[in-house]
Design a protein around this motif. Sequence first.
Motif, PDB file in Angstrom:
ATOM      1  N   UNK A 132     -13.349   4.047  -5.241  1.00 52.67           N
ATOM      2  CA  UNK A 132     -12.834   4.842  -4.530  1.00 52.67           C
ATOM      3  C   UNK A 132     -12.209   5.901  -5.293  1.00 52.67           C
ATOM      4  N   UNK A 133     -12.110   7.041  -4.210  1.00 52.60           N
ATOM      5  CA  UNK A 133     -11.918   8.309  -5.160  1.00 52.60           C
ATOM      6  C   UNK A 133     -10.174   8.722  -5.120  1.00 52.60           C
ATOM      7  N   UNK A 134      -9.811   8.718  -3.824  1.00 52.39           N
ATOM      8  CA  UNK A 134      -8.638   9.235  -3.512  1.00 52.39           C
ATOM      9  C   UNK A 134      -7.406   8.218  -3.551  1.00 52.39           C
ATOM     10  N   UNK A 135      -7.509   7.460  -2.732  1.00 55.93           N
ATOM     11  CA  UNK A 135      -6.349   6.260  -2.568  1.00 55.93           C
ATOM     12  C   UNK A 135      -6.637   5.031  -1.645  1.00 55.93           C
ATOM     13  N   UNK A 136      -5.950   4.070  -1.771  1.00 56.13           N
ATOM     14  CA  UNK A 136      -6.168   2.902  -0.909  1.00 56.13           C
ATOM     15  C   UNK A 136      -4.764   2.824  -0.208  1.00 56.13           C
ATOM     16  N   UNK A 137      -4.460   2.790   0.998  1.00 60.56           N
ATOM     17  CA  UNK A 137      -3.394   2.598   2.170  1.00 60.56           C
ATOM     18  C   UNK A 137      -3.334   1.470   2.567  1.00 60.56           C
ATOM     19  N   UNK A 138      -2.258   0.744   2.646  1.00 61.76           N
ATOM     20  CA  UNK A 138      -1.803  -0.507   3.232  1.00 61.76           C
ATOM     21  C   UNK A 138      -0.800  -0.141   4.214  1.00 61.76           C
TER      22      UNK A 138
ATOM     23  N   UNK B 166       0.721  -6.671 -10.716  1.00 58.25           N
ATOM     24  CA  UNK B 166       0.609  -5.349 -11.655  1.00 58.25           C
ATOM     25  C   UNK B 166       0.033  -5.903 -13.078  1.00 58.25           C
ATOM     26  N   UNK B 167      -1.214  -5.316 -13.263  1.00 54.50           N
ATOM     27  CA  UNK B 167      -1.617  -5.590 -14.906  1.00 54.50           C
ATOM     28  C   UNK B 167      -1.583  -7.081 -15.367  1.00 54.50           C
ATOM     29  N   UNK B 168      -1.520  -7.854 -14.563  1.00 51.80           N
ATOM     30  CA  UNK B 168      -1.460  -9.374 -15.024  1.00 51.80           C
ATOM     31  C   UNK B 168      -0.210  -9.778 -15.682  1.00 51.80           C
ATOM     32  N   UNK B 169       1.239  -8.839 -15.683  1.00 50.50           N
ATOM     33  CA  UNK B 169       2.304  -9.047 -16.240  1.00 50.50           C
ATOM     34  C   UNK B 169       3.393  -9.417 -15.488  1.00 50.50           C
ATOM     35  N   UNK B 170       3.489  -8.792 -14.208  1.00 41.78           N
ATOM     36  CA  UNK B 170       4.763  -9.034 -13.238  1.00 41.78           C
ATOM     37  C   UNK B 170       4.155  -8.899 -11.915  1.00 41.78           C
ATOM     38  N   UNK B 171       5.066  -9.442 -10.895  1.00 35.88           N
ATOM     39  CA  UNK B 171       4.609  -9.200  -9.433  1.00 35.88           C
ATOM     40  C   UNK B 171       5.952  -8.731  -8.787  1.00 35.88           C
ATOM     41  N   UNK B 172       5.351  -7.854  -7.477  1.00 38.61           N
ATOM     42  CA  UNK B 172       6.257  -7.355  -6.752  1.00 38.61           C
ATOM     43  C   UNK B 172       6.107  -8.195  -5.129  1.00 38.61           C
ATOM     44  N   UNK B 173       6.979  -8.851  -4.704  1.00 36.27           N
ATOM     45  CA  UNK B 173       6.877  -9.449  -3.237  1.00 36.27           C
ATOM     46  C   UNK B 173       7.695  -8.780  -2.136  1.00 36.27           C
ATOM     47  N   UNK B 174       7.199  -8.802  -1.206  1.00 40.05           N
ATOM     48  CA  UNK B 174       8.040  -8.003  -0.249  1.00 40.05           C
ATOM     49  C   UNK B 174       8.633  -9.201   0.839  1.00 40.05           C
ATOM     50  N   UNK B 175       9.222 -10.149   0.119  1.00 38.31           N
ATOM     51  CA  UNK B 175       9.741 -11.419   0.931  1.00 38.31           C
ATOM     52  C   UNK B 175      10.780 -10.884   1.918  1.00 38.31           C
ATOM     53  N   UNK B 176      10.727 -11.253   3.150  1.00 37.53           N
ATOM     54  CA  UNK B 176      11.528 -11.047   3.988  1.00 37.53           C
ATOM     55  C   UNK B 176      11.541  -9.573   4.850  1.00 37.53           C
ATOM     56  N   UNK B 177      10.629  -8.723   4.143  1.00 35.99           N
ATOM     57  CA  UNK B 177      10.517  -7.377   4.691  1.00 35.99           C
ATOM     58  C   UNK B 177       9.288  -6.936   4.721  1.00 35.99           C
ATOM     59  N   UNK B 178       8.959  -5.942   5.484  1.00 36.98           N
ATOM     60  CA  UNK B 178       7.542  -5.290   5.503  1.00 36.98           C
ATOM     61  C   UNK B 178       7.333  -3.945   4.575  1.00 36.98           C
ATOM     62  N   UNK B 179       6.433  -3.840   3.788  1.00 34.05           N
ATOM     63  CA  UNK B 179       6.487  -2.874   2.962  1.00 34.05           C
ATOM     64  C   UNK B 179       5.016  -1.990   3.116  1.00 34.05           C
ATOM     65  N   UNK B 180       4.877  -0.843   2.986  1.00 36.65           N
ATOM     66  CA  UNK B 180       3.852  -0.015   3.041  1.00 36.65           C
ATOM     67  C   UNK B 180       3.558   0.145   1.568  1.00 36.65           C
ATOM     68  N   UNK B 181       2.118   0.031   1.218  1.00 33.49           N
ATOM     69  CA  UNK B 181       1.781   0.209  -0.368  1.00 33.49           C
ATOM     70  C   UNK B 181       0.541   1.179  -0.241  1.00 33.49           C
ATOM     71  N   UNK B 182       0.571   1.969  -1.302  1.00 30.56           N
ATOM     72  CA  UNK B 182      -0.607   2.819  -1.572  1.00 30.56           C
ATOM     73  C   UNK B 182      -0.944   3.119  -3.080  1.00 30.56           C
ATOM     74  N   UNK B 183      -2.083   2.666  -3.451  1.00 32.90           N
ATOM     75  CA  UNK B 183      -2.663   2.834  -4.745  1.00 32.90           C
ATOM     76  C   UNK B 183      -3.583   4.132  -4.772  1.00 32.90           C
ATOM     77  N   UNK B 184      -2.993   4.964  -5.757  1.00 32.64           N
ATOM     78  CA  UNK B 184      -3.502   6.580  -5.578  1.00 32.64           C
ATOM     79  C   UNK B 184      -4.116   6.856  -6.984  1.00 32.64           C
ATOM     80  N   UNK B 185      -5.279   7.605  -6.664  1.00 34.29           N
ATOM     81  CA  UNK B 185      -5.976   8.221  -7.869  1.00 34.29           C
ATOM     82  C   UNK B 185      -5.977   9.782  -7.725  1.00 34.29           C
ATOM     83  N   UNK B 186      -6.681  10.079  -7.069  1.00 30.62           N
ATOM     84  CA  UNK B 186      -6.787  11.746  -6.965  1.00 30.62           C
ATOM     85  C   UNK B 186      -5.721  12.362  -6.141  1.00 30.62           C
ATOM     86  N   UNK B 187      -5.308  11.681  -4.972  1.00 28.33           N
ATOM     87  CA  UNK B 187      -4.199  12.092  -4.213  1.00 28.33           C
ATOM     88  C   UNK B 187      -2.915  11.358  -4.136  1.00 28.33           C
ATOM     89  N   UNK B 188      -1.642  11.826  -3.905  1.00 29.47           N
ATOM     90  CA  UNK B 188      -0.517  11.174  -4.061  1.00 29.47           C
ATOM     91  C   UNK B 188      -0.406  10.419  -2.673  1.00 29.47           C
TER      92      UNK B 188
END
Length: 215
Positions: free
Chosen positions: A91-97, A106-128
């Motif tokens: 992919x070139x620009x971004x992934x949107x969830x 993240x990088x096999x070192x730590x995790x971020x969980x959205x326990x009890x709430x919903x979050x929007x996630x975007x993984x960006x390369x060329x666009x913010x």
Amino acid sequence: RITSFTNPRMLIEEEVRRGATTVVIVGNDETLGRVLARTADLQITFGFIPVGPQNTLAHVLGIPAGVEAVPVLSRRTVEKIDAGVVNGKFFLSRISIPESNVVVECDGRYAVASEGMKVAVEICNLLGPSWSEEGRLHPQDGMLEAYIRPTGKGMSGFFRRTFSRESVFPVRTMVVRSREPIAVYVDDRMSKETILEISLARKRLKMITGKERKF
């Protein structure tokens, strides 16, 4: 001319066998993303002539619309830029969830969980991130940026106030997991997934850019 049933890789590989070293993609953001998703690993240079609406990527690359793109391509200023990889496709620009309950590793070192709430996630390369005009990224820095933003759903009172702002994580690899299939938009192409394995292909793409590029 590609259609929804066309495999662009087969077309481009055939031209490469005939001696082509540069391929010019004509279309909009969707066209560019769809072609590069299958062909970014080929050892060729890509050009882009933007036509029609939805051409944010052309602006970032410094490519004017229509016939005005031709002299830019002829000057052949080639930049090597990073590409993201998700579940084996580029992919070139971004992934949107959109808002979901997910665990982000993240990088096999730590995790971020959205326990009890919903979050929007975007993984960006060329666009913010799509929810902000700021944060346009540098696609040559060897990093992806993961934006995690609480949506407020599933939260109340103290938690709504405390977790009201987004967090940003620079990463090279990520795994996003969900117990149920969730909507995922990769360069605006939608699919349903329960796991996303994401990595960075450093300077994988050779793209012709214009002097007005934003990086």
